[in-house]
Design a protein around this motif. Structure first.
Motif, PDB file in Angstrom:
ATOM      1  N   VAL A 135       0.946  -1.150   0.043  1.00  0.00           N
ATOM      2  CA  VAL A 135       0.023   0.023   0.141  1.00  0.00           C
ATOM      3  C   VAL A 135       0.673   1.391  -0.056  1.00  0.00           C
ATOM      4  O   VAL A 135       0.620   2.315  -0.685  1.00  0.00           O
ATOM      5  CB  VAL A 135      -1.043  -0.017   1.418  1.00  0.00           C
ATOM      6  CG1 VAL A 135      -1.764   1.301   1.180  1.00  0.00           C
ATOM      7  CG2 VAL A 135      -2.017  -0.950   1.137  1.00  0.00           C
ATOM      8  N   MET A 136       1.904   1.141   0.624  1.00  0.00           N
ATOM      9  CA  MET A 136       2.908   2.314   0.840  1.00  0.00           C
ATOM     10  C   MET A 136       3.517   2.578  -0.681  1.00  0.00           C
ATOM     11  O   MET A 136       4.020   3.505  -1.072  1.00  0.00           O
ATOM     12  CB  MET A 136       3.899   2.151   1.702  1.00  0.00           C
ATOM     13  CG  MET A 136       3.191   2.319   3.210  1.00  0.00           C
ATOM     14  SD  MET A 136       4.679   1.882   4.634  1.00  0.00           S
ATOM     15  CE  MET A 136       5.621   3.434   4.709  1.00  0.00           C
ATOM     16  N   ALA A 137       3.755   1.419  -1.189  1.00  0.00           N
ATOM     17  CA  ALA A 137       4.526   1.477  -2.474  1.00  0.00           C
ATOM     18  C   ALA A 137       3.573   2.083  -3.447  1.00  0.00           C
ATOM     19  O   ALA A 137       3.979   2.781  -4.229  1.00  0.00           O
ATOM     20  CB  ALA A 137       4.977  -0.105  -3.042  1.00  0.00           C
ATOM     21  N   PHE A 138       2.218   1.542  -3.452  1.00  0.00           N
ATOM     22  CA  PHE A 138       1.239   2.129  -4.330  1.00  0.00           C
ATOM     23  C   PHE A 138       1.016   3.724  -4.166  1.00  0.00           C
ATOM     24  O   PHE A 138       0.679   4.248  -5.177  1.00  0.00           O
ATOM     25  CB  PHE A 138      -0.368   1.404  -4.110  1.00  0.00           C
ATOM     26  CG  PHE A 138      -1.179   1.884  -4.807  1.00  0.00           C
ATOM     27  CD1 PHE A 138      -1.172   1.419  -6.364  1.00  0.00           C
ATOM     28  CD2 PHE A 138      -2.286   2.699  -4.400  1.00  0.00           C
ATOM     29  CE1 PHE A 138      -2.299   2.130  -7.162  1.00  0.00           C
ATOM     30  CE2 PHE A 138      -3.339   3.184  -5.138  1.00  0.00           C
ATOM     31  CZ  PHE A 138      -3.419   2.715  -6.435  1.00  0.00           C
ATOM     32  N   ASP A 139       1.054   4.103  -2.725  1.00  0.00           N
ATOM     33  CA  ASP A 139       0.948   5.611  -2.591  1.00  0.00           C
ATOM     34  C   ASP A 139       2.028   6.275  -3.254  1.00  0.00           C
ATOM     35  O   ASP A 139       1.901   7.424  -3.909  1.00  0.00           O
ATOM     36  CB  ASP A 139       1.108   5.812  -1.095  1.00  0.00           C
ATOM     37  CG  ASP A 139       1.152   6.966  -0.850  1.00  0.00           C
ATOM     38  OD1 ASP A 139       0.191   8.035  -0.928  1.00  0.00           O
ATOM     39  OD2 ASP A 139       2.311   7.558  -0.385  1.00  0.00           O
ATOM     40  N   ARG A 140       3.305   5.899  -3.290  1.00  0.00           N
ATOM     41  CA  ARG A 140       4.360   6.294  -4.117  1.00  0.00           C
ATOM     42  C   ARG A 140       4.179   6.220  -5.671  1.00  0.00           C
ATOM     43  O   ARG A 140       4.652   7.348  -6.286  1.00  0.00           O
ATOM     44  CB  ARG A 140       5.877   5.717  -3.489  1.00  0.00           C
ATOM     45  CG  ARG A 140       6.088   5.927  -2.129  1.00  0.00           C
ATOM     46  CD  ARG A 140       6.470   7.261  -1.867  1.00  0.00           C
ATOM     47  NE  ARG A 140       4.953   7.841  -1.452  1.00  0.00           N
ATOM     48  CZ  ARG A 140       4.839   9.434  -1.565  1.00  0.00           C
ATOM     49  NH1 ARG A 140       5.763  10.123  -2.456  1.00  0.00           N
ATOM     50  NH2 ARG A 140       3.883   9.986  -1.282  1.00  0.00           N
ATOM     51  N   LEU A 151       3.011  -7.318  -5.556  1.00  0.00           N
ATOM     52  CA  LEU A 151       2.316  -5.964  -5.720  1.00  0.00           C
ATOM     53  C   LEU A 151       3.427  -4.896  -5.577  1.00  0.00           C
ATOM     54  O   LEU A 151       3.358  -3.755  -6.121  1.00  0.00           O
ATOM     55  CB  LEU A 151       1.040  -6.012  -4.678  1.00  0.00           C
ATOM     56  CG  LEU A 151      -0.081  -6.676  -5.262  1.00  0.00           C
ATOM     57  CD1 LEU A 151      -0.983  -6.732  -4.191  1.00  0.00           C
ATOM     58  CD2 LEU A 151      -0.543  -6.257  -6.745  1.00  0.00           C
ATOM     59  N   THR A 152       4.215  -4.861  -4.547  1.00  0.00           N
ATOM     60  CA  THR A 152       5.334  -4.014  -4.027  1.00  0.00           C
ATOM     61  C   THR A 152       6.124  -3.745  -5.243  1.00  0.00           C
ATOM     62  O   THR A 152       6.556  -2.731  -5.677  1.00  0.00           O
ATOM     63  CB  THR A 152       5.990  -4.317  -2.928  1.00  0.00           C
ATOM     64  OG1 THR A 152       5.150  -4.594  -1.748  1.00  0.00           O
ATOM     65  CG2 THR A 152       7.136  -3.174  -2.461  1.00  0.00           C
TER      66      THR A 152
END
Length: 308
Positions: free
Chosen positions: A115-120, A211-212
């Motif tokens: 999720v943090m990677a998707f945010d970036r 996903l990351t």
């Protein structure tokens, strides 16, 4: 959720039975634990107290810091106690509780990283739609969903493990209660438990990992073709590389322990590998995610100035 055996407690044999090393290891892991509390605690305080950091990236970073504090607290205090004690017992209920919270917090963190990677990815590749895609409501709902999913994933393992029969030794060759060491002590058929561990936990880990990687892959491709500034590209690649190191440290050991065949490694090897993702990674996360972050550094300075 109670087992059907007369065993009321287990004995955690820990990392080593060499008495001379116990005080040394106590100091080492106590230092690591304090660094973990200080680093992640500072991030949590800054993210909550500074209005300038009330954005999706820091919201998820605060969640990660909270998880890392709790994650280490599940195992390290008991490990530290056992370094100085000759009676290294843990009750059956305490053992199952430790197992539950370890998998609850671990699987929650594994889902938070992509999720943090998707945010970036959204922030870099779709900046004009960032506030719409990563709205406060979406971020809150995502975080709540991750925490709840992690809880029920752990509940599956804790319930299934608690229903096993333990009719032999109650000595756990590990420094905390985990599913695999307990399966080694169980009597009867444990194929379902092993299948759940390999497939359900494996799916969680592999899904989060890929996903990351997918998010960072798209970021790198986007920057490579869209960015004409070498310094900006180098900075972005450097950030992605440091974040990727966290991913490797978190998911690599998980693959080895929970997806690797049970006969492929010894309990001593698994104990050392478990230290990587349960002790070392929570300490490194604050450094890796904030070392180059000017906003967090400035927020820390403001907090320190206010305290002084």
């Amino acid at each position: 959720m109670l087992n059907q055996t007369s065993i009321t407690e287990f004995f955690l044999l820990g990392m080593t039975d060499i008495q001379v090393l116990q005080p040394v290891l106590f100091v080492v892991f106590l230092t690591i634990y304090f660094l973990n509390l200080a680093g992640n605690g500072a991030i949590l305080i800054v993210v909550i107290s500074d209005p300038r950091l009330h954005s999706p990236m820091y919201f998820f970073l605060g969640n990660l810091s909270c998880l890392d504090i709790c994650y280490s607290t599940v195992t390290l205090p008991k490990m530290l106690e056992n370094f100085l004690s000759t009676h290294k017992a843990i009750s059956f209920l305490g053992c199952i509780s430790q197992l539950h919270f370890f998998h609850f917090l671990g699987s929650t963190e594994a889902m938070l990283v992509p999720v943090m990677a998707f945010d970036r990815f959204v922030a870099i590749c779709k900046p004009l739609r960032y506030t719409l895609i990563m709205s406060h409501q979406v971020c809150t709902q995502t975080a709540v969903t991750i925490w709840i999913t992690g809880f029920f994933h752990a509940l599956l393992h804790s319930v299934m493990t608690s229903r096993l029969n333990f009719c032999g030794s109650n000595h756990i060759h590990h420094f905390f209660c985990d599913v695999k060491p307990l399966l080694n002590l169980a009597c009867g058929n444990t194929e379902l438990n092993q299948w759940l561990l390999n497939n359900v936990t494996g799916t969680f880990a592999m899904g989060s990992f890929f996903l990351t990687l997918l998010s960072y892959f798209y970021i790198i491709i986007y920057l490579f073709f869209k960015t004409h500034s070498c310094s900006m590209l180098h900075k972005a690649l450097s950030t992605c590389a440091s974040h990727f190191m966290v991913v490797v440290l978190l998911f690599g050991p998980v693959f080895f322990i929970y997806i690797h065949p049970a006969s492929g490694s010894s309990m001593d090897q698994e104990g050392i590998i478990a230290i990587m993702y349960s002790v070392v990674t929570p300490v490194l996360n604050p450094l890796i995610y904030t070392l180059r972050n000017k906003e967090v550094k400035e927020a820390l300075r403001r907090v320190i100035r206010r305290k002084l």
